[in-house]
Design a protein around this motif. Structure first.
Motif: not given
Length: 352
Positions: A74-75, A78-79, A82, A85, A106-107
């Motif tokens: 998940l990271g 997200a990277d 960005p 959400d 992560t969020w």
């Protein structure tokens, strides 16, 4: 809203509280039985979590590692995206909820909202324990998660959600059921699908199979691949996987029968996103990803990279980063297996 601090420590403390009331011999016996079942080759032979003791033993044995692997996947998403959400999260086959905690890591609880999370699983004891663990969290999103018993991979569809996660589930299902589940996850996902499996040749095979079905459904890969083309690895000869280090508590070591304060969890994954109606993506894949541990040599660093533009077959490259290319060299010395690589390497050789 920033992610809650030390959510991994929250989870370890919650697991320790559960183990505190379970006799060590009972836990060890349950773990041995579960290990034997999960190492079997027949998905139908995967043991059912029969009661609370089984589920507690399983959570102690596997949940710290599955949390770290899901958090890493998940990271990575997200990277690469960005601004993503997810306001809603569907965790299919989520069991005790490792991916729910990973999403909170992560969020956080979401930007200006509390993420609405639903966990589906066929094992009621696992759902009950997941709910119990969630009640101890400081994360509102974790505490508010809905835990729902449901069959996995049936002909019915899945509830719609921004983010759909399927972690450490596909290996428990026959091939035709796996296909239905992945197709349903792709249809249900409004923004993204993340699939995680063990970092074994078989686990990677299931991830690659799922990756192809997600692409066929119109999604595009953001991680770990730098493209949505065919995987450049030769089938049966190599497999793409990564590793995360998992801290072991004293109780965790007791249940697992180990002495080290850590272990390395190897995993394979794919994170794919749905393009916007105009075709744009909510993010972009990396230029390349490091797929082996960097090799340090005198005055140089060797990086094994997966590269390739979106829509074309990816390629494997051996990048030799020398000291004379100082910015890239410093970045290469700090790089790790699984990291993205967007620097100019200072010289590449094709890798057969």
């Amino acid at each position: 809203m920033l992610a809650p601090l030390h959510i991994d420590e929250e989870l370890r403390d919650a697991l320790a509280g559960l183990l505190d009331g379970l006799p060590p011999r009972r836990a060890a016996g349950a773990v041995e039985r579960l290990i034997a079942g999960y190492r079997g080759s027949d998905p139908a032979g995967v043991p059912v979590l029969r009661d609370r003791a089984d589920v507690v033993a399983y959570a102690a044995y596997r949940m710290p590692a599955t949390f770290e692997a899901a958090a890493a996947a998940l990271g990575a998403l997200a990277d690469r995206a960005p601004d993503l959400d997810p306001a809603t999260h569907l965790d299919v086959g989520g069991g005790t909820g490792a991916a729910v905690w990973a999403a909170a890591a992560t969020w956080g609880d979401g930007g200006g909202h509390t993420r609405a999370t639903t966990v589906l699983d066929r094992a009621e004891p696992a759902l009950a324990l997941g709910r119990e663990l969630a009640e101890t969290s400081e994360s509102a999103a974790v505490r508010a998660a809905e835990w729902r018993r449901a069959p996995i991979g049936t002909d019915g569809g899945l509830p719609a959600a921004d983010l759909v996660t399927v972690s450490y589930v596909l290996g428990e299902l026959p091939e035709n059921v796996r296909h239905r589940l992945v197709d349903a996850a792709a249809e249900a996902a409004g923004r993204a699908v993340v699939i995680v499996e063990p970092g074994t040749p078989a686990g990677y095979g299931r991830v690659i199979e799922a990756r192809g079905r997600l692409i066929d459904a119109g999604l595009r890969v953001l991680a770990p691949c730098p493209h949505s083309g065919a995987c450049p690895l030769e089938p049966g000869a190599d497999w793409c996987h990564f590793a995360v280090r998992v801290s072991r508590s004293s109780l965790h070591r007791q249940v697992k029968g180990g002495s080290l304060a850590y272990e390395d969890e190897k995993f394979s994954y794919v994170a794919a996103v749905r393009p916007d109606p105009d075709g744009t993506l909510p993010g972009a894949p990396a230029g390349a990803r490091i797929v082996r541990r960097p090799q340090l040599r005198k005055g140089q660093v060797l990086l094994d990279l997966c590269t390739g533009p979106d829509g074309e077959r990816g390629g494997l490259r051996r990048a030799t980063v020398t000291r004379r290319h100082r910015p890239a060299y410093r970045a290469a010395r700090d790089a790790a297996w699984g990291d993205t690589w967007d620097e100019e390497p200072g010289g590449e050789e094709a890798r057969e």
